[in-house]
Design a protein around this motif. Structure first.
Motif, PDB file in Angstrom:
ATOM      1  N   ALA A 123      41.173  19.374 151.918  1.00 14.69           N
ATOM      2  CA  ALA A 123      42.356  18.665 151.424  1.00 14.69           C
ATOM      3  C   ALA A 123      42.001  17.232 151.034  1.00 14.69           C
ATOM      4  O   ALA A 123      42.426  16.745 149.977  1.00 14.69           O
ATOM      5  CB  ALA A 123      43.464  18.674 152.477  1.00 14.69           C
ATOM      6  N   LEU A 145      48.089  22.489 154.664  1.00 16.73           N
ATOM      7  CA  LEU A 145      46.831  23.224 154.562  1.00 16.73           C
ATOM      8  C   LEU A 145      47.018  24.673 154.136  1.00 16.73           C
ATOM      9  O   LEU A 145      46.047  25.386 153.906  1.00 16.73           O
ATOM     10  CB  LEU A 145      46.065  23.136 155.887  1.00 16.73           C
ATOM     11  N   THR A 193      40.849  23.622 154.721  1.00 11.96           N
ATOM     12  CA  THR A 193      40.634  22.744 155.865  1.00 11.96           C
ATOM     13  C   THR A 193      41.098  21.329 155.520  1.00 11.96           C
ATOM     14  O   THR A 193      41.320  21.001 154.344  1.00 11.96           O
ATOM     15  CB  THR A 193      39.146  22.697 156.245  1.00 11.96           C
ATOM     16  N   GLN A 194      41.182  20.484 156.535  1.00 15.22           N
ATOM     17  CA  GLN A 194      41.538  19.086 156.287  1.00 15.22           C
ATOM     18  C   GLN A 194      40.483  18.418 155.409  1.00 15.22           C
ATOM     19  O   GLN A 194      40.812  17.637 154.506  1.00 15.22           O
ATOM     20  CB  GLN A 194      41.696  18.330 157.608  1.00 15.22           C
ATOM     21  N   GLY A 235      47.335  21.059 150.169  1.00 17.44           N
ATOM     22  CA  GLY A 235      46.754  19.758 150.493  1.00 17.44           C
ATOM     23  C   GLY A 235      47.750  18.648 150.230  1.00 17.44           C
ATOM     24  O   GLY A 235      48.922  18.746 150.551  1.00 17.44           O
TER      25      GLY A 235
END
Length: 157
Positions: free
Chosen positions: A56, A24, A52-53, A37
């Motif tokens: 990603a 990240l 952020t996830q 990512g």
């Protein structure tokens, strides 16, 4: 011209995620390219960038979509899902230009699936050096291409 209209399967996506890993915070890959990512590169990826996830995941799906479209366009023989998934991961990781000019694609489009499968392990270099993680990834793609469950160790390759 392409004769296939596949979408990337969950098995293919799992293979990509396994080998890419998810970072990240931007980092430089083995040849100095800024990455974030699941292997995302390009404009805007630079030192200090964090995502952020969810971002990603969105970048991965966008990047995969380009590889999916490309593989559907350049393969001129009918494929099975396992062939397609292996080729998408290959194109995602190495770039579409690498696949388009490859002996792998030439053999595949000539209907020589065994010969094409034999080409995967040859793509194990980065920066002119053999990279063990890339070899593991190519072997996993080869295994998937040949219709066997892909295995390999995560290596951020």
């Amino acid at each position: 011209m392409g004769v296939n209209s596949f979408t990337y399967s969950n098995d293919g996506l799992a293979l990509t995620k396994q080998f890419e890993g998810c970072e990240l915070t931007a980092y430089q890959d083995q040849v100095g390219v800024w990455t974030i990512g699941y292997g995302h590169t390009g404009a805007g990826v630079a030192s200090g960038l964090t995502i952020t996830q969810d971002q990603a995941d969105a970048l991965l799906l966008s990047d995969i979509a380009a590889a999916v479209t490309f593989v559907n366009q350049v393969v001129s023989v009918p494929l099975q899902q396992n062939h397609f998934d292996a080729l998408v991961d290959f194109a995602f990781n190495l770039g579409r230009a690498s696949l388009s000019g490859s002996t792998l694609l030439r053999l595949l489009n000539a209907g020589n699936f065994d010969g094409a499968a034999g080409q995967f392990p040859l793509w194990d270099h980065a920066g002119g050096k053999v990279v063990a993680g890339l070899l593991r990834r190519r072997q996993a793609e080869q295994t998937m291409f040949q219709g066997q469950p892909a295995q390999g160790n995560s290596s951020n390759a």
